[in-house]
Enzyme design. Structure first.
Site, PDB file in Angstrom:
ATOM      1  N   SER A 148      42.140  43.033  52.521  1.00 29.90           N
ATOM      2  CA  SER A 148      41.911  44.222  53.353  1.00 29.90           C
ATOM      3  C   SER A 148      40.482  44.304  53.882  1.00 29.90           C
ATOM      4  O   SER A 148      40.016  45.370  54.259  1.00 29.90           O
ATOM      5  CB  SER A 148      42.246  45.514  52.582  1.00 29.90           C
ATOM      6  OG  SER A 148      43.622  45.584  52.337  1.00 29.90           O
ATOM      7  N   ARG A 253      52.270  36.499  55.281  1.00 26.88           N
ATOM      8  CA  ARG A 253      51.551  36.568  56.549  1.00 26.88           C
ATOM      9  C   ARG A 253      50.368  35.615  56.505  1.00 26.88           C
ATOM     10  O   ARG A 253      49.571  35.662  55.564  1.00 26.88           O
ATOM     11  CB  ARG A 253      51.040  37.996  56.793  1.00 26.88           C
ATOM     12  CG  ARG A 253      50.646  38.287  58.237  1.00 26.88           C
ATOM     13  CD  ARG A 253      49.889  39.593  58.351  1.00 26.88           C
ATOM     14  NE  ARG A 253      48.492  39.429  57.984  1.00 26.88           N
ATOM     15  CZ  ARG A 253      47.766  40.361  57.351  1.00 26.88           C
ATOM     16  NH1 ARG A 253      48.309  41.497  56.982  1.00 26.88           N
ATOM     17  NH2 ARG A 253      46.503  40.123  57.083  1.00 26.88           N
ATOM     18  N   ASP A 255      46.942  34.275  58.347  1.00 28.29           N
ATOM     19  CA  ASP A 255      45.912  34.641  59.321  1.00 28.29           C
ATOM     20  C   ASP A 255      45.177  33.398  59.797  1.00 28.29           C
ATOM     21  O   ASP A 255      44.820  32.527  58.986  1.00 28.29           O
ATOM     22  CB  ASP A 255      44.921  35.627  58.706  1.00 28.29           C
ATOM     23  CG  ASP A 255      45.569  36.953  58.333  1.00 28.29           C
ATOM     24  OD1 ASP A 255      46.635  37.258  58.904  1.00 28.29           O
ATOM     25  OD2 ASP A 255      45.020  37.667  57.481  1.00 28.29           O
TER      26      ASP A 255
END
Length: 304
Positions: A148, A253, A255
Site C-alpha cells: 500500500s 495482481r 505491478d
C-alpha cells in the site's frame, strides 16, 4: 442457482500497517457479497494473532480481506489450513514468496523477466553508497515486506538515503532500494490463470502512485491500457510466467512499469485491495464482470 449451504467469514483488520485499508476492503466485500447465494456472510475482525483461532469457529470459508503482515505473508493461510478451513487467494508458499519483494524479483529475473535493479539493507550500518551509486538516482526506498506504499520514499540524492532507510526500518526488518525506471505504471490482474485487461495508472496526487493516490477517491487516474499487440503480448506472457513460477492460485495482481517497450516487473500482490477505488474490480469491470460476480468467482476458484 440456489443458496449454497456455506457460512462465509470475511476476515479483516489484522496487525499490519495496512489495517485501515483492510477494513475498507472488508466493508466493501460485506456490502457486495451476494446474500441470496450463501447461507450466511459474517464479518470477522482481527485485532491480534490469537483472535483467529476463536473467531473463525463455525465458518465454512474464510474470505481474506487482510493486507500486509499476518494477512498476506502465508501466516494466517497456514493457520487456516491447520484448522481445515478453506480460504480465498494464494496458498502459504506463494503468499510468503510474494510478500518478500526482493525474493520475488530474484525469481522473476531468473525466469528471464526484467525487473529494476535493487539492493536490500537490514540496518543503517549496511548501507553501501558505492552500491547505491551503481543504481543511480533517484531511487525508491521502501519496506521489503510492506504494501500500500506505506513508508515508501522517492529519494533523489545521496544525502536523503540514510533518513529514508531509518524510517523504513521502523516498519520492517529490511529496506529495499530499487532503481527508478521512468515509464507508464501498469497493473495486470490474473484470475484463475486468465489475464484480465491491463490498467494504466497515473497519480493525480503525489509524485508517484502512493498511499494517498491509491485510497483517495480520484487520487489517481486508472484506465484500460491499449498497447500495441506486441507489447500487450509481452505483458500477458510476463503475467502468466509469474502466475506459474510464483505458485499463484485464484487471483493476484502484478505491478509493472512499461519503459522502452519493455515490462519491468515491480511486485506481486496476493491479496490486492478490494475497495471501490481498488484496481482489480476496475479491471474485472472492463471485462464485463461486476463486483458481486468477482467475489463469487474468487470463492469458486479458491475452493477448486
Amino acid at each position: 442457482m440456489g443458496e449454497i449451504r456455506m457460512r462465509i467469514g470475511v476476515i479483516m483488520g489484522g496487525i499490519s500497517t495496512e489495517r485501515e485499508v483492510s477494513f475498507q476492503s472488508g466493508a466493501e466485500v460485506m456490502k457486495y457479497m451476494n446474500r441470496d447465494k450463501y447461507e450466511q456472510v459474517v464479518p470477522i475482525m482481527i485485532d491480534e494473532k490469537k483472535d483467529v483461532i476463536e473467531r473463525v469457529k463455525g465458518i465454512d470459508f474464510a474470505f481474506l480481506a487482510l493486507h500486509g503482515a499476518f494477512g498476506e505473508d502465508g501466516t494466517i493461510q497456514g493457520a487456516l489450513e491447520t484448522l481445515g478451513i478453506p480460504y480465498s487467494g494464494c496458498g502459504v508458499l506463494s503468499s510468503a514468496i510474494c510478500m518478500n519483494k526482493a525474493l520475488t524479483k530474484s525469481i522473476v529475473k531468473q525466469c528471464g523477466l526484467v525487473t529494476p535493479e535493487w539492493v536490500t539493507y537490514r540496518s543503517l550500518e549496511e548501507i553501501n553508497y558505492d552500491e547505491m551509486r551503481k543504481l543511480g538516482y533517484p531511487v525508491f526506498i521502501k519496506p521489503n515486506h510492506g504494501g500500500s506504499s506505506v513508508a515508501t520514499f522517492f529519494v533523489q540524492k545521496e544525502e536523503e538515503v540514510k533518513e529514508a532507510v531509518h524510517e523504513v526500518l521502523k516498519y520492517d526488518s529490511e529496506a529495499i532500494i530499487e532503481q527508478y525506471v521512468e515509464g507508464d505504471e501498469i497493473t495486470s490482474f490474473v484470475l484463475n490463470g486468465e489475464v484480465f485487461p491491463t490498467l494504466r495508472i497515473k497519480a493525480n496526487k503525489g509524485e508517484f502512485f502512493n498511499y494517498e493516490s491509491k485510497y483517495n477517491v480520484e487520487g489517481a487516474k486508472e484506465e484500460v491500457a491499449e498497447f500495441e499487440p506486441i507489447l500487450q503480448e509481452k505483458i500477458v506472457k510476463a503475467s502468466k510466467t509469474m502466475w506459474r513460477e510464483l505458485y499463484c492460485k485464484c487471483y493476484v495482481r502484478f505491478d509493472m512499469i512499461i519503459s522502452g517497450g519493455v515490462p519491468y516487473v515491480l511486485e506481486a500482490n496476493t491479496l490486492p485491495g478490494l475497495t471501490s477505488a481498488s484496481l482489480i474490480p476496475k479491471s474485472a469491470k472492463a471485462k464485463g464482470m461486476e463486483y458481486p460476480e468477482l467475489l463469487d468467482k474468487i470463492i469458486e476458484y479458491s475452493l477448486q
